[in-house]
Motif scaffolding. Structure first.
Motif, PDB file in Angstrom:
ATOM      1  N   GLY A 225      67.331  30.516  68.350  1.00  0.00           N
ATOM      2  CA  GLY A 225      66.606  31.733  69.177  1.00  0.00           C
ATOM      3  C   GLY A 225      67.986  31.920  69.697  1.00  0.00           C
ATOM      4  N   LEU A 226      68.806  31.331  70.193  1.00  0.00           N
ATOM      5  CA  LEU A 226      69.767  31.807  70.798  1.00  0.00           C
ATOM      6  C   LEU A 226      70.537  32.916  71.044  1.00  0.00           C
ATOM      7  N   ARG A 227      70.742  33.411  69.536  1.00  0.00           N
ATOM      8  CA  ARG A 227      70.648  34.787  68.963  1.00  0.00           C
ATOM      9  C   ARG A 227      70.605  35.774  69.748  1.00  0.00           C
ATOM     10  N   ILE A 228      69.290  35.575  70.386  1.00  0.00           N
ATOM     11  CA  ILE A 228      68.197  36.689  70.857  1.00  0.00           C
ATOM     12  C   ILE A 228      68.753  36.743  72.058  1.00  0.00           C
ATOM     13  N   TYR A 229      69.309  36.107  72.951  1.00  0.00           N
ATOM     14  CA  TYR A 229      69.982  36.119  73.927  1.00  0.00           C
ATOM     15  C   TYR A 229      71.367  37.058  74.012  1.00  0.00           C
ATOM     16  N   ARG A 230      72.336  36.759  73.468  1.00  0.00           N
ATOM     17  CA  ARG A 230      73.696  36.709  72.700  1.00  0.00           C
ATOM     18  C   ARG A 230      73.402  38.662  72.567  1.00  0.00           C
ATOM     19  N   ALA A 231      72.041  38.912  72.019  1.00  0.00           N
ATOM     20  CA  ALA A 231      71.700  39.765  70.931  1.00  0.00           C
ATOM     21  C   ALA A 231      71.511  41.459  72.151  1.00  0.00           C
ATOM     22  N   ASN A 232      71.005  41.168  73.248  1.00  0.00           N
ATOM     23  CA  ASN A 232      70.494  41.271  74.145  1.00  0.00           C
ATOM     24  C   ASN A 232      70.560  42.169  75.501  1.00  0.00           C
ATOM     25  N   ILE A 233      70.925  40.714  75.955  1.00  0.00           N
ATOM     26  CA  ILE A 233      71.330  40.795  77.539  1.00  0.00           C
ATOM     27  C   ILE A 233      72.349  42.000  78.156  1.00  0.00           C
ATOM     28  N   PHE A 234      73.387  41.532  77.661  1.00  0.00           N
ATOM     29  CA  PHE A 234      74.438  42.535  78.218  1.00  0.00           C
ATOM     30  C   PHE A 234      73.978  44.142  78.281  1.00  0.00           C
ATOM     31  N   ARG A 235      73.896  44.073  77.610  1.00  0.00           N
ATOM     32  CA  ARG A 235      73.835  45.473  76.374  1.00  0.00           C
ATOM     33  C   ARG A 235      72.366  46.903  77.252  1.00  0.00           C
ATOM     34  N   THR A 236      71.334  45.263  77.086  1.00  0.00           N
ATOM     35  CA  THR A 236      70.242  46.134  77.788  1.00  0.00           C
ATOM     36  C   THR A 236      69.696  46.055  79.267  1.00  0.00           C
ATOM     37  N   VAL A 237      70.003  44.934  79.334  1.00  0.00           N
ATOM     38  CA  VAL A 237      69.831  45.065  81.313  1.00  0.00           C
ATOM     39  C   VAL A 237      71.581  45.521  82.575  1.00  0.00           C
ATOM     40  N   LEU A 238      72.336  45.482  81.578  1.00  0.00           N
ATOM     41  CA  LEU A 238      73.339  46.016  82.026  1.00  0.00           C
ATOM     42  C   LEU A 238      72.950  48.084  81.687  1.00  0.00           C
ATOM     43  N   PHE A 239      72.610  48.562  80.859  1.00  0.00           N
ATOM     44  CA  PHE A 239      72.853  49.509  80.192  1.00  0.00           C
ATOM     45  C   PHE A 239      71.477  50.072  79.635  1.00  0.00           C
ATOM     46  N   PRO A 240      70.918  50.340  80.771  1.00  0.00           N
ATOM     47  CA  PRO A 240      68.969  50.344  80.969  1.00  0.00           C
ATOM     48  C   PRO A 240      68.973  51.524  80.087  1.00  0.00           C
ATOM     49  N   HIS A 241      67.759  51.558  80.675  1.00  0.00           N
ATOM     50  CA  HIS A 241      67.254  53.351  79.468  1.00  0.00           C
ATOM     51  C   HIS A 241      65.981  53.549  80.610  1.00  0.00           C
ATOM     52  N   ASP A 242      65.107  54.549  80.482  1.00  0.00           N
ATOM     53  CA  ASP A 242      64.554  54.462  81.420  1.00  0.00           C
ATOM     54  C   ASP A 242      63.039  54.507  80.115  1.00  0.00           C
ATOM     55  N   ARG A 243      62.061  53.561  80.079  1.00  0.00           N
ATOM     56  CA  ARG A 243      61.404  53.194  79.639  1.00  0.00           C
ATOM     57  C   ARG A 243      59.714  53.363  79.714  1.00  0.00           C
ATOM     58  N   PHE A 244      58.750  54.186  79.413  1.00  0.00           N
ATOM     59  CA  PHE A 244      57.118  54.309  79.823  1.00  0.00           C
ATOM     60  C   PHE A 244      56.432  54.202  78.783  1.00  0.00           C
ATOM     61  N   THR A 245      55.248  53.345  79.171  1.00  0.00           N
ATOM     62  CA  THR A 245      54.687  53.317  77.820  1.00  0.00           C
ATOM     63  C   THR A 245      52.952  53.787  79.009  1.00  0.00           C
ATOM     64  N   SER A 246      51.667  54.828  77.755  1.00  0.00           N
ATOM     65  CA  SER A 246      50.691  54.540  77.774  1.00  0.00           C
ATOM     66  C   SER A 246      49.623  54.146  77.283  1.00  0.00           C
ATOM     67  N   VAL A 247      50.330  52.495  76.779  1.00  0.00           N
ATOM     68  CA  VAL A 247      49.443  51.784  76.820  1.00  0.00           C
ATOM     69  C   VAL A 247      48.841  50.903  77.677  1.00  0.00           C
ATOM     70  N   PRO A 248      47.669  51.344  77.850  1.00  0.00           N
ATOM     71  CA  PRO A 248      47.301  50.063  78.861  1.00  0.00           C
ATOM     72  C   PRO A 248      47.983  48.261  79.203  1.00  0.00           C
ATOM     73  N   THR A 249      48.235  47.965  80.521  1.00  0.00           N
ATOM     74  CA  THR A 249      48.760  47.232  80.320  1.00  0.00           C
ATOM     75  C   THR A 249      48.565  45.729  81.190  1.00  0.00           C
ATOM     76  N   GLN A 250      48.678  44.755  81.200  1.00  0.00           N
ATOM     77  CA  GLN A 250      48.372  43.461  81.818  1.00  0.00           C
ATOM     78  C   GLN A 250      49.383  43.362  81.723  1.00  0.00           C
ATOM     79  N   LEU A 251      49.404  42.039  83.410  1.00  0.00           N
ATOM     80  CA  LEU A 251      50.649  41.566  83.805  1.00  0.00           C
ATOM     81  C   LEU A 251      49.785  40.439  84.210  1.00  0.00           C
TER      82      LEU A 251
END
Length: 309
Positions: A225-251
């Protein structure tokens, strides 16, 4: 013979199957009420579908419950590459599992940690509402939303905003170690035993040992599972895009989560058409700490949106 779960309830294992997707075979498990609404449970790192063992007994009477081991965890296979752990692929995996369920109505989703992160990618895709009726998320933000939030804290330049940015950066420093290559893999090979991880959860998260459900594959799952961090953290958090959802969400936001600061969800309204927020005095592993709370919150939210177009 069925394996006993908490409260003396039997594990109602109705069916198991595998889903082949992009070089992986995903192990899927079904139990519960076949005539009830379908709820899909998605775990994070370093867990497997056993994360939900304490939650499932409170769901099986009302719902058709689907859980699965994500790519490279538990009984699910993988190719062994970093690229296959990108959030987009994990979201594709999730949607393949949803498709294999063949539910008459859109499914409901309950997810934790990286399970939530990958479901965020799925619910933000066009037309997601046609296959997903509701989403209950625990301790797993959209990495794009996190990136946008961190940008907003820097541009605000107020003491409060800068403090929120700094505390989230500090909380996320562990990911640098996780992404550092050989060292974390060696560390978890030595120290990632079920006994030591259970001890960690009992001391840090204050979880009763009887409520901790770990797979035999825990050490391998930690390393894979460590590969998940290498595959995603820098490229997504540092270069984010606008992402919207119409699915009802509970946090469900644990206020004592050492990894994800509650303030990081403060701008969630701009990315969701409908969101309910519930803050809980707990650490990161809420499904272990208070499984009945998780089940009741998810049930109430699902009931609210059952049959909703």
């Amino acid at each position: 013979m069925s394996t006993p779960l908490p409260h003396g309830r039997p594990r109602q294992q109705l069916h198991e199957w595998t889903v082949d997707v992009a070089g992986a075979q995903l192990a899927v498990f079904e139990q519960g009420n076949p005539d009830g609404p379908t709820v899909v449970l998605v775990h994070g790192w370093p867990d497997t579908h056993h994360l939900w063992d304490g939650v499932v007994p409170s769901l099986v009477d009302s719902f058709r419950v689907i859980s699965y081991d994500t790519r490279g965890h538990g009984r699910s296979t993988c190719r062994g590459t970093v690229a296959e752990m990108r959030i987009e692929q994990l979201a594709d995996d999730f949607l393949a599992v949803v498709d294999s369920v063949r539910a008459d109505q859109p499914v409901h989703v309950l997810a934790h940690d990286w399970g939530s992160v990958q479901v965020w990618d799925a619910v933000c895709r066009p037309g997601a509402h046609r296959s997903i009726a509701s989403f209950t998320s625990i301790s797993g933000p959209s990495l794009h939303h996190m990136g946008r939030w961190m940008q907003s804290r820097l541009t605000a330049r107020t003491p409060k905003a800068l403090w929120q940015w700094a505390t989230q950066v500090i909380s996320g420093m562990y990911t640098l170690f996780f992404m550092s290559g050989v060292l974390p893999r060696a560390f978890f090979r030595v120290f990632g035993t079920r006994y030591l991880w259970s001890l960690f959860l009992r001391i840090v998260e204050r979880i009763d040992r009887r409520d901790i459900h770990l797979a035999e594959t825990l050490t391998d799952d930690m390393v894979s599972g460590l590969r998940i961090y290498r595959a995603n953290i820098f490229r997504t958090v540092l270069f984010p895009h606008d992402r919207f959802t119409s699915v009802p969400t509970q946090l469900l936001i644990p206020t004592r989560d050492p990894a994800v600061r509650p303030a990081s969800f403060s701008n969630i309204d701009q990315w969701t058409a409908e969101v309910d927020i519930r803050r809980v005095k707990s650490g990161h592993w809420l499904p272990f700490k208070d499984p009945e709370l998780v089940a009741s919150a998810a049930t109430a939210f699902i009931d609210k949106h059952t049959g909703k177009d």
